[in-house]
Structure formats: C-alpha cells, structure tokens
Write an enzyme that holds these catalytic residues in place. Structure first.
Site, PDB file in Angstrom:
ATOM      1  N   PRO A 117      51.004 -22.927 -30.931  1.00  0.00           N
ATOM      2  CA  PRO A 117      52.506 -23.130 -30.494  1.00  0.00           C
ATOM      3  C   PRO A 117      53.546 -22.600 -31.178  1.00  0.00           C
ATOM      4  O   PRO A 117      53.398 -22.545 -32.601  1.00  0.00           O
ATOM      5  CB  PRO A 117      52.267 -24.703 -30.627  1.00  0.00           C
ATOM      6  CG  PRO A 117      51.455 -24.989 -31.703  1.00  0.00           C
ATOM      7  CD  PRO A 117      50.431 -23.667 -31.436  1.00  0.00           C
TER       8      PRO A 117
ATOM      9  N   GLN B 254      52.371 -29.185 -26.091  1.00  0.00           N
ATOM     10  CA  GLN B 254      52.479 -29.712 -27.352  1.00  0.00           C
ATOM     11  C   GLN B 254      53.532 -30.931 -27.516  1.00  0.00           C
ATOM     12  O   GLN B 254      54.918 -30.442 -27.313  1.00  0.00           O
ATOM     13  CB  GLN B 254      52.608 -28.689 -28.608  1.00  0.00           C
ATOM     14  CG  GLN B 254      52.305 -29.315 -29.977  1.00  0.00           C
ATOM     15  CD  GLN B 254      52.635 -28.544 -31.085  1.00  0.00           C
ATOM     16  OE1 GLN B 254      53.802 -27.822 -31.470  1.00  0.00           O
ATOM     17  NE2 GLN B 254      51.796 -28.414 -31.853  1.00  0.00           N
TER      18      GLN B 254
ATOM     19  N   HIS C 223      51.394 -33.198 -31.735  1.00  0.00           N
ATOM     20  CA  HIS C 223      51.671 -32.586 -32.745  1.00  0.00           C
ATOM     21  C   HIS C 223      51.749 -33.398 -34.194  1.00  0.00           C
ATOM     22  O   HIS C 223      52.502 -34.221 -34.317  1.00  0.00           O
ATOM     23  CB  HIS C 223      53.116 -31.972 -32.630  1.00  0.00           C
ATOM     24  CG  HIS C 223      53.767 -30.886 -33.661  1.00  0.00           C
ATOM     25  ND1 HIS C 223      52.905 -30.633 -34.995  1.00  0.00           N
ATOM     26  CD2 HIS C 223      54.637 -30.013 -33.726  1.00  0.00           C
ATOM     27  CE1 HIS C 223      53.672 -29.537 -35.561  1.00  0.00           C
ATOM     28  NE2 HIS C 223      54.503 -29.230 -34.924  1.00  0.00           N
ATOM     29  N   GLY C 224      50.600 -33.578 -35.027  1.00  0.00           N
ATOM     30  CA  GLY C 224      50.557 -34.238 -35.860  1.00  0.00           C
ATOM     31  C   GLY C 224      50.623 -33.450 -37.279  1.00  0.00           C
ATOM     32  O   GLY C 224      50.259 -33.935 -38.173  1.00  0.00           O
ATOM     33  N   ALA C 225      51.191 -32.190 -37.072  1.00  0.00           N
ATOM     34  CA  ALA C 225      51.093 -31.322 -38.136  1.00  0.00           C
ATOM     35  C   ALA C 225      52.519 -31.111 -38.705  1.00  0.00           C
ATOM     36  O   ALA C 225      53.753 -31.557 -38.415  1.00  0.00           O
ATOM     37  CB  ALA C 225      50.471 -29.919 -37.800  1.00  0.00           C
TER      38      ALA C 225
ATOM     39  N   TYR D  50      56.308 -33.542 -39.675  1.00  0.00           N
ATOM     40  CA  TYR D  50      57.083 -34.296 -38.655  1.00  0.00           C
ATOM     41  C   TYR D  50      56.550 -35.752 -38.471  1.00  0.00           C
ATOM     42  O   TYR D  50      55.668 -36.141 -39.599  1.00  0.00           O
ATOM     43  CB  TYR D  50      56.963 -33.464 -37.185  1.00  0.00           C
ATOM     44  CG  TYR D  50      57.645 -31.968 -37.218  1.00  0.00           C
ATOM     45  CD1 TYR D  50      58.775 -31.995 -37.495  1.00  0.00           C
ATOM     46  CD2 TYR D  50      56.976 -31.052 -37.065  1.00  0.00           C
ATOM     47  CE1 TYR D  50      59.831 -30.847 -37.834  1.00  0.00           C
ATOM     48  CE2 TYR D  50      57.473 -29.910 -37.455  1.00  0.00           C
ATOM     49  CZ  TYR D  50      58.903 -29.742 -37.750  1.00  0.00           C
ATOM     50  OH  TYR D  50      59.506 -28.424 -37.813  1.00  0.00           O
TER      51      TYR D  50
ATOM     52  N   ARG E  64      47.010 -31.744 -33.533  1.00  0.00           N
ATOM     53  CA  ARG E  64      46.957 -30.734 -34.603  1.00  0.00           C
ATOM     54  C   ARG E  64      47.383 -31.297 -35.729  1.00  0.00           C
ATOM     55  O   ARG E  64      48.248 -32.098 -35.819  1.00  0.00           O
ATOM     56  CB  ARG E  64      48.110 -29.545 -34.084  1.00  0.00           C
ATOM     57  CG  ARG E  64      48.166 -28.579 -35.066  1.00  0.00           C
ATOM     58  CD  ARG E  64      49.014 -27.434 -34.705  1.00  0.00           C
ATOM     59  NE  ARG E  64      48.661 -26.281 -35.532  1.00  0.00           N
ATOM     60  CZ  ARG E  64      49.298 -25.002 -35.588  1.00  0.00           C
ATOM     61  NH1 ARG E  64      50.541 -25.007 -35.163  1.00  0.00           N
ATOM     62  NH2 ARG E  64      48.852 -23.909 -35.946  1.00  0.00           N
TER      63      ARG E  64
HETATM   64  C1  FMN Z   1      58.931 -19.049 -35.237  1.00  0.00           C
HETATM   65  C2  FMN Z   1      57.817 -20.211 -35.392  1.00  0.00           C
HETATM   66  C3  FMN Z   1      57.570 -21.159 -34.530  1.00  0.00           C
HETATM   67  C4  FMN Z   1      56.685 -22.147 -34.637  1.00  0.00           C
HETATM   68  N1  FMN Z   1      56.734 -23.344 -33.815  1.00  0.00           N
HETATM   69  C5  FMN Z   1      55.556 -24.124 -33.979  1.00  0.00           C
HETATM   70  C6  FMN Z   1      55.625 -25.181 -33.041  1.00  0.00           C
HETATM   71  O1  FMN Z   1      56.392 -25.468 -32.252  1.00  0.00           O
HETATM   72  N2  FMN Z   1      54.376 -26.065 -33.327  1.00  0.00           N
HETATM   73  C7  FMN Z   1      53.594 -26.189 -34.455  1.00  0.00           C
HETATM   74  O2  FMN Z   1      52.434 -26.615 -34.251  1.00  0.00           O
HETATM   75  N3  FMN Z   1      53.464 -24.822 -34.926  1.00  0.00           N
HETATM   76  C8  FMN Z   1      54.457 -24.092 -34.974  1.00  0.00           C
HETATM   77  N4  FMN Z   1      54.650 -22.916 -35.724  1.00  0.00           N
HETATM   78  C9  FMN Z   1      53.314 -22.390 -36.535  1.00  0.00           C
HETATM   79  C10 FMN Z   1      52.437 -21.471 -35.805  1.00  0.00           C
HETATM   80  O3  FMN Z   1      51.921 -22.164 -34.670  1.00  0.00           O
HETATM   81  C11 FMN Z   1      51.210 -21.063 -36.791  1.00  0.00           C
HETATM   82  O4  FMN Z   1      50.584 -22.144 -37.282  1.00  0.00           O
HETATM   83  C12 FMN Z   1      51.853 -20.248 -37.864  1.00  0.00           C
HETATM   84  O5  FMN Z   1      52.683 -19.260 -37.299  1.00  0.00           O
HETATM   85  C13 FMN Z   1      50.716 -19.542 -38.860  1.00  0.00           C
HETATM   86  O6  FMN Z   1      49.955 -18.929 -37.920  1.00  0.00           O
HETATM   87  P1  FMN Z   1      49.385 -17.234 -38.438  1.00  0.00           P
HETATM   88  O7  FMN Z   1      48.690 -17.517 -39.613  1.00  0.00           O
HETATM   89  O8  FMN Z   1      48.686 -16.824 -37.400  1.00  0.00           O
HETATM   90  O9  FMN Z   1      50.841 -16.666 -38.709  1.00  0.00           O
HETATM   91  C14 FMN Z   1      55.520 -21.763 -35.721  1.00  0.00           C
HETATM   92  C15 FMN Z   1      55.414 -20.716 -36.419  1.00  0.00           C
HETATM   93  C16 FMN Z   1      56.646 -19.896 -36.200  1.00  0.00           C
HETATM   94  C17 FMN Z   1      56.643 -18.558 -37.120  1.00  0.00           C
END
Ligand code: FMN
Length: 241
Positions: A3, A78, A157-159, A162, A209
């Site tokens: 997400p 999500q 979204h439990g992560a 939030y 999550r």
């Molecule tokens: C710009 C951006 C927006 C994100 N938005 C969400 C989100 O809406 N929901 C969520 O659970 N995680 C969100 N994340 C976290 C990502 O899902 C992911 O866990 C994080 O980028 C680490 O992944 P990587 O190790 O592949 O970079 C976001 C991350 C970034 C960089």
C-alpha cells in the site's frame, strides 16, 4: 504491491488518474493493495487521500477496481483510521482528533490541513469506551463498501502509528479499562475490528497489517517487541530441531 499513499483523491473521492495508475501496476494474478483509504471522516488526516464511507467514493472506486481487474489483477482495499494523526480541520464539526489516551504527538511532527498548510498536531482527546463500537462498525461498513466497489478483499491498516497501532502500543495506550494494560486488552480493538469485518465480508478475503517494530511518531511498545523476538527465536529453534 504494498500500500502506497499517493494523495490523488481531491475531496476524498478517487480521481480517474488513479485507474490509470493502478492499471499500470496490475499484473495477471498479482496482488495489489490500495493506498490507505479512510473508513470515516473522523479517520481522515492527510490531504487528498481517498475514503470509502460514502456512495460517491464507492462509485469512483469502481472505475479503479475495473481497471485492475481488466489486467487480471487481484485488488485489496487498505482500510485506515489515522487516530491522533489528524487536525480539527479534517474532523466532523471541527472537533479534536481521537486517540486511546489523549497523549500529545511529539513536537516536530506537522499535519498538512485541507487548506494545504502544515500545522503542529493538536493534543488529541481520549476516546470513550462507548464510542468504540461505532468505530468498529465504521470498519465493517467500509469493508462492505469495498466489496461493493469491486475490491476482492480488504486489508485492515493496523500498522505505522495510526489508530489501531496506537491502541496496540503502550506509549500511546495508557488506558485502565478493557482496552488497555495487558497485551490482550491492547489488542482488543484490533480483534473486534477483524471480527466485525469478517462478519461483513467473510474471513477468507480479510487481511491485517501490523508493524510491531516500527516507532512512527515515537509510538512503540517494548513488550510487544520482546514477545515477538521470543517467538521468532522459538520458531527458529523449532526449525533447527
Ligand atoms: C510514499 C509512501 C506511501 C506509503 N503509504 C502507505 C500506506 O498507505 N499504507 C501502508 O500500510 N504503508 C504505506 N507505506 C509503507 C509501504 O507500504 C512499505 O511498507 C514501505 O515503503 C517499506 O517497503 P520497502 O522496504 O519495500 O521500501 C508507504 C510508504 C511510502 C514510501
């Protein structure tokens, strides 16, 4: 695809460019999880992020889910409530953002309001126990809306600091009622949300999550990390044996 918030939903309604964006990333049989999508106006705290709590939003999401399905993709929505990470300008009737215990977000973090300018987070208010069933129902209704909008399932979204993570971790949850104290109590709201969402759409298309090790906005819990470390160690020992 994990997400990723993209801030392309002016007024919380997905715009047509989102259909193009997700379609470009969909593959046959590949799972795409949508950007975090608010279950209620109270759950909103970021500029131009989508919701899924009214029919206009559901209708707009239909073009997006259809575009992903046209490529053979599997698409989960999500579901998000930001809890304290908000501002009165996002809240119904301009009230304070809500949280488990009314503790302030550390200094230095800001929130961009609908007027497009950054402000410090105000100190949130603590949720009354009597308000929690309404929030659980908001998740269940949003889950049903997601299926109506054409999603194949939902991820709660439990992560990442939030509302549900705020309840799960002791730096933000210092409640003394059935939703605070023990690990079971801190997890209670998450479990109630999962049960209500499963009742609404079926447990076979429901995900959660969690981020036990992250400490976004200093929201953390050492006992959860220790418990997971212990279990990881036991699983590794089990695999060795
Ligand atoms: C710009 C951006 C927006 C994100 N938005 C969400 C989100 O809406 N929901 C969520 O659970 N995680 C969100 N994340 C976290 C990502 O899902 C992911 O866990 C994080 O980028 C680490 O992944 P990587 O190790 O592949 O970079 C976001 C991350 C970034 C960089």
């Amino acid at each position: 695809m994990a997400p990723l918030t993209r801030n392309r939903a002016p007024g919380t309604v997905p715009m047509p460019a989102m259909a193009t964006y997700y379609s470009q990333r969909a593959t046959a049989g590949g799972l795409v999880i949508s950007e975090a999508t608010c279950i209620s106006q109270q759950g909103q705290g970021y500029l131009n992020v989508p919701g899924i709590h009214c029919q206009e939003q559901v209708q707009a999401w239909r073009q997006v889910t259809a575009a992903v399905h046209a490529k053979g993709g599997i698409f989960f929505c999500q579901l998000w409530h930001v809890g304290s990470v908000s501002h009165p300008d996002y809240q119904p009737d301009g009230g304070l953002p809500v949280s488990p215990s009314g503790l302030p977000i550390p200094e230095g973090f800001t929130v961009v309001t609908p007027k497009g300018r950054p402000f410090p987070h105000p100190t949130p208010r603590a949720l009354e126990v009597a308000e929690l069933p309404g929030i659980v129902q908001d998740y269940a209704r949003a889950a049903a809306n997601a299926i109506a909008a054409g999603f194949d399932g939902v991820e709660i979204h439990g992560a990442n600091g939030y509302l549900l993570d705020q309840f799960w971790k002791d730096s933000s949850n210092q409640r003394t009622d059935a939703y605070g104290g023990s690990t079971e109590n801190k997890a209670r709201l998450i479990l109630e949300v999962m049960e209500a969402a499963a009742a609404a759409i079926g447990q076979d298309r429901l995900a959660l999550r969690l981020s036990p090790y992250t400490d976004n906005r200093s929201i953390r819990d050492d006992s959860i990390q220790r418990a997971i470390d212990k279990n990881v160690w036991l699983v590794q020992l089990g695999l060795l044996l």
